[in-house]
Design a protein around this motif. Structure first.
Motif, PDB file in Angstrom:
ATOM      1  N   ASP A   5       0.794  -1.224   0.000  1.00 51.12           N
ATOM      2  CA  ASP A   5       0.000   0.000   0.000  1.00 51.12           C
ATOM      3  C   ASP A   5       0.832   1.284   0.000  1.00 51.12           C
ATOM      4  OD1 ASP A   5       0.914  -0.133   2.577  1.00 51.12           O
ATOM      5  OD2 ASP A   5      -0.980   0.422   3.512  1.00 51.12           O
ATOM      6  N   PHE A   6       2.121   1.200   0.306  1.00 49.77           N
ATOM      7  CA  PHE A   6       2.992   2.381   0.302  1.00 49.77           C
ATOM      8  C   PHE A   6       3.468   2.740  -1.102  1.00 49.77           C
ATOM      9  CE2 PHE A   6       5.633  -1.325   0.683  1.00 49.77           C
ATOM     10  CZ  PHE A   6       6.727  -1.055  -0.107  1.00 49.77           C
ATOM     11  N   MET A   7       3.262   1.838  -2.068  1.00 55.68           N
ATOM     12  CA  MET A   7       3.744   2.068  -3.432  1.00 55.68           C
ATOM     13  C   MET A   7       2.608   2.556  -4.326  1.00 55.68           C
ATOM     14  SD  MET A   7       6.205  -1.233  -4.011  1.00 55.68           S
ATOM     15  CE  MET A   7       6.975  -0.523  -5.449  1.00 55.68           C
ATOM     16  N   PRO A   8       2.898   3.459  -5.265  1.00 61.71           N
ATOM     17  CA  PRO A   8       1.864   3.859  -6.224  1.00 61.71           C
ATOM     18  C   PRO A   8       1.581   2.716  -7.205  1.00 61.71           C
ATOM     19  CG  PRO A   8       3.954   4.905  -6.754  1.00 61.71           C
ATOM     20  CD  PRO A   8       4.155   4.165  -5.465  1.00 61.71           C
ATOM     21  N   LEU A   9       0.324   2.552  -7.570  1.00 61.88           N
ATOM     22  CA  LEU A   9      -0.070   1.472  -8.471  1.00 61.88           C
ATOM     23  C   LEU A   9      -0.146   1.975  -9.905  1.00 61.88           C
ATOM     24  CD1 LEU A   9      -2.881  -0.126  -6.280  1.00 61.88           C
ATOM     25  CD2 LEU A   9      -0.507  -0.863  -6.499  1.00 61.88           C
ATOM     26  N   ALA A  10       0.406   1.201 -10.821  1.00 62.59           N
ATOM     27  CA  ALA A  10       0.366   1.564 -12.235  1.00 62.59           C
ATOM     28  C   ALA A  10      -0.805   0.872 -12.926  1.00 62.59           C
ATOM     29  CB  ALA A  10       1.669   1.179 -12.926  1.00 62.59           C
ATOM     30  N   SER A  11      -1.043  -0.407 -12.602  1.00 58.93           N
ATOM     31  CA  SER A  11      -2.114  -1.167 -13.228  1.00 58.93           C
ATOM     32  C   SER A  11      -2.642  -2.199 -12.234  1.00 58.93           C
ATOM     33  CB  SER A  11      -1.592  -1.870 -14.485  1.00 58.93           C
ATOM     34  OG  SER A  11      -2.597  -2.671 -15.053  1.00 58.93           O
ATOM     35  N   VAL A  12      -3.960  -2.239 -12.116  1.00 57.93           N
ATOM     36  CA  VAL A  12      -4.612  -3.199 -11.233  1.00 57.93           C
ATOM     37  C   VAL A  12      -5.772  -3.796 -12.000  1.00 57.93           C
ATOM     38  CG1 VAL A  12      -5.818  -3.520  -9.043  1.00 57.93           C
ATOM     39  CG2 VAL A  12      -3.978  -1.856  -9.202  1.00 57.93           C
TER      40      VAL A  12
ATOM     41  N   ILE B  35       0.321  -4.336 -10.721  1.00 60.60           N
ATOM     42  CA  ILE B  35       1.630  -3.823 -11.118  1.00 60.60           C
ATOM     43  C   ILE B  35       1.794  -2.449 -10.481  1.00 60.60           C
ATOM     44  CG2 ILE B  35       3.128  -3.147 -13.023  1.00 60.60           C
ATOM     45  CD1 ILE B  35       1.472  -5.036 -14.812  1.00 60.60           C
ATOM     46  N   THR B  36       2.871  -2.276  -9.751  1.00 54.50           N
ATOM     47  CA  THR B  36       3.133  -0.977  -9.135  1.00 54.50           C
ATOM     48  C   THR B  36       3.883  -0.090 -10.116  1.00 54.50           C
ATOM     49  OG1 THR B  36       5.278  -1.590  -8.203  1.00 54.50           O
ATOM     50  CG2 THR B  36       3.317  -2.065  -6.867  1.00 54.50           C
ATOM     51  N   ASP B  37       3.926   1.174  -9.796  1.00 54.89           N
ATOM     52  CA  ASP B  37       4.744   2.107 -10.555  1.00 54.89           C
ATOM     53  C   ASP B  37       6.155   2.058  -9.962  1.00 54.89           C
ATOM     54  OD1 ASP B  37       5.359   3.942 -12.440  1.00 54.89           O
ATOM     55  OD2 ASP B  37       4.064   5.532 -11.686  1.00 54.89           O
ATOM     56  N   TRP B  38       7.103   2.693 -10.602  1.00 57.18           N
ATOM     57  CA  TRP B  38       8.461   2.723 -10.070  1.00 57.18           C
ATOM     58  C   TRP B  38       8.462   3.459  -8.741  1.00 57.18           C
ATOM     59  CZ3 TRP B  38      11.826  -0.512 -11.906  1.00 57.18           C
ATOM     60  CH2 TRP B  38      11.720  -0.930 -13.228  1.00 57.18           C
ATOM     61  N   TYR B  39       9.151   2.904  -7.769  1.00 58.72           N
ATOM     62  CA  TYR B  39       9.177   3.470  -6.425  1.00 58.72           C
ATOM     63  C   TYR B  39      10.612   3.594  -5.950  1.00 58.72           C
ATOM     64  CZ  TYR B  39       8.626   3.838  -1.380  1.00 58.72           C
ATOM     65  OH  TYR B  39       8.700   4.243  -0.079  1.00 58.72           O
ATOM     66  N   SER B  40      10.922   4.751  -5.389  1.00 59.23           N
ATOM     67  CA  SER B  40      12.247   4.988  -4.835  1.00 59.23           C
ATOM     68  C   SER B  40      12.070   5.649  -3.475  1.00 59.23           C
ATOM     69  CB  SER B  40      13.051   5.897  -5.760  1.00 59.23           C
ATOM     70  OG  SER B  40      14.307   6.171  -5.196  1.00 59.23           O
ATOM     71  N   SER B  41      12.714   5.113  -2.465  1.00 62.09           N
ATOM     72  CA  SER B  41      12.560   5.691  -1.129  1.00 62.09           C
ATOM     73  C   SER B  41      13.588   6.791  -0.888  1.00 62.09           C
ATOM     74  CB  SER B  41      12.660   4.612  -0.060  1.00 62.09           C
ATOM     75  OG  SER B  41      13.909   3.956  -0.159  1.00 62.09           O
ATOM     76  N   ASN B  42      14.858   6.440  -0.806  1.00 55.91           N
ATOM     77  CA  ASN B  42      15.891   7.437  -0.508  1.00 55.91           C
ATOM     78  C   ASN B  42      16.943   7.556  -1.593  1.00 55.91           C
ATOM     79  OD1 ASN B  42      14.705   8.041   1.925  1.00 55.91           O
ATOM     80  ND2 ASN B  42      15.880   6.507   3.045  1.00 55.91           N
ATOM     81  N   VAL B  43      17.153   6.485  -2.328  1.00 57.34           N
ATOM     82  CA  VAL B  43      18.205   6.481  -3.339  1.00 57.34           C
ATOM     83  C   VAL B  43      17.652   7.098  -4.622  1.00 57.34           C
ATOM     84  CG1 VAL B  43      19.848   5.035  -4.582  1.00 57.34           C
ATOM     85  CG2 VAL B  43      19.114   4.387  -2.287  1.00 57.34           C
ATOM     86  N   ASP B  44      18.325   8.152  -5.101  1.00 54.07           N
ATOM     87  CA  ASP B  44      17.817   8.883  -6.262  1.00 54.07           C
ATOM     88  C   ASP B  44      17.957   8.114  -7.569  1.00 54.07           C
ATOM     89  OD1 ASP B  44      17.013  11.041  -4.772  1.00 54.07           O
ATOM     90  OD2 ASP B  44      18.960  12.050  -4.942  1.00 54.07           O
ATOM     91  N   ASN B  45      19.017   7.351  -7.720  1.00 59.28           N
ATOM     92  CA  ASN B  45      19.261   6.699  -9.006  1.00 59.28           C
ATOM     93  C   ASN B  45      18.775   5.250  -9.045  1.00 59.28           C
ATOM     94  OD1 ASN B  45      21.149   5.684  -7.258  1.00 59.28           O
ATOM     95  ND2 ASN B  45      22.844   5.760  -8.739  1.00 59.28           N
ATOM     96  N   GLU B  46      18.077   4.788  -8.016  1.00 58.82           N
ATOM     97  CA  GLU B  46      17.626   3.401  -7.983  1.00 58.82           C
ATOM     98  C   GLU B  46      16.154   3.341  -7.563  1.00 58.82           C
ATOM     99  OE1 GLU B  46      18.806  -0.746  -5.742  1.00 58.82           O
ATOM    100  OE2 GLU B  46      20.301   0.838  -5.899  1.00 58.82           O
ATOM    101  N   SER B  47      15.364   2.537  -8.275  1.00 64.09           N
ATOM    102  CA  SER B  47      13.949   2.363  -7.928  1.00 64.09           C
ATOM    103  C   SER B  47      13.522   0.934  -8.242  1.00 64.09           C
ATOM    104  CB  SER B  47      13.078   3.375  -8.679  1.00 64.09           C
ATOM    105  OG  SER B  47      13.290   3.268 -10.061  1.00 64.09           O
ATOM    106  N   ILE B  48      12.391   0.516  -7.657  1.00 68.91           N
ATOM    107  CA  ILE B  48      11.890  -0.835  -7.883  1.00 68.91           C
ATOM    108  C   ILE B  48      10.442  -0.776  -8.367  1.00 68.91           C
ATOM    109  CG2 ILE B  48      13.381  -1.890  -6.145  1.00 68.91           C
ATOM    110  CD1 ILE B  48      10.886  -2.141  -4.344  1.00 68.91           C
ATOM    111  N   LYS B  49      10.054  -1.858  -9.013  1.00 64.66           N
ATOM    112  CA  LYS B  49       8.698  -2.034  -9.520  1.00 64.66           C
ATOM    113  C   LYS B  49       8.306  -3.472  -9.196  1.00 64.66           C
ATOM    114  CE  LYS B  49       6.101  -0.930 -13.594  1.00 64.66           C
ATOM    115  NZ  LYS B  49       6.192  -0.378 -14.930  1.00 64.66           N
ATOM    116  N   ILE B  50       7.084  -3.680  -8.702  1.00 67.92           N
ATOM    117  CA  ILE B  50       6.641  -5.014  -8.299  1.00 67.92           C
ATOM    118  C   ILE B  50       5.449  -5.427  -9.147  1.00 67.92           C
ATOM    119  CG2 ILE B  50       5.697  -6.394  -6.401  1.00 67.92           C
ATOM    120  CD1 ILE B  50       7.174  -4.531  -4.481  1.00 67.92           C
TER     121      ILE B  50
END
Length: 185
Positions: free
Chosen positions: A83-90, A98-113
């Motif tokens: 629930d903390f990640m923005p959703l791209a497609s449900v 499918i979540t959208d790209w998410y980055s917490s603190n690192v500017d050049n790195e993000s994840i998608k689930i």
């Protein structure tokens, strides 16, 4: 005449074998090992789990039973976990989140689930979870790789544990004790 009857009989056996085999060789219905052989005990178990009806409930308006995404324990547990990640497609009918790209603190790195539902049952092989990692050097110079390891297994465990809790809560909510009119029970 006798040969024609034998051929018809063999043909029927052949067709039934084909139909049974096309269904996976499994007859429809529940696993008999999970239900008591005594009919009264089966009725009691079904009514307590909310799968039966009582004649005393016939005149009462209880509303309809709807199968929305909120009634699927795996679906709810998955959305609660990410629930903390923005959703791209449900897509509930397609069984994918499918979540959208998410980055917490690192500017050049993000994840998608990506979470794909293989079954509605709460079990270990019900989910196909993929985690993608994106590392960017410059704005448009990004490398995307699929991550495997701890994050995938942690997500799977968290979702399955939460779904098991939701499933138990639903069973407890639907539980109605079976009261017989027989005075000896």
């Amino acid at each position: 005449m006798n040969i024609a009857k034998n051929l018809k009989f063999l043909f029927l056996i052949f067709l039934s074998a084909i139909f049974l085999n096309s269904c996976g060789g499994k007859l429809p219905g529940a696993d008999a090992r999970k239900y008591p052989p005594n009919p009264e005990a089966r009725v009691k178990k079904n009514i307590e789990e909310g799968r039966g009806f009582r004649l005393s409930d016939v005149g009462k308006n209880k509303g309809g039973t709807f199968e929305f995404a909120s009634s699927n324990e795996l679906w709810r547990a998955s959305l609660d976990t990410i629930d903390f990640m923005p959703l791209a497609s449900v897509n509930y009918s397609g069984g994918i989140i499918i979540t959208d790209w998410y980055s917490s603190n690192v500017d050049n790195e993000s994840i998608k689930i990506s979470i794909r539902f293989l079954t509605n049952e709460v079990r270990s092989d019900a989910l196909d979870i993929k985690v993608f990692n994106r590392e960017c050097n410059v704005q448009f110079n990004c490398v995307i790789t699929e991550k495997s390891g701890n994050l995938v297994s942690e997500l799977t465990n968290k979702i399955l544990k939460t779904a098991a809790v939701y499933e138990k809560q639903m069973k407890d909510k639907n539980f109605k004790p079976y009261i017989t009119s027989d005075p000896k029970d």
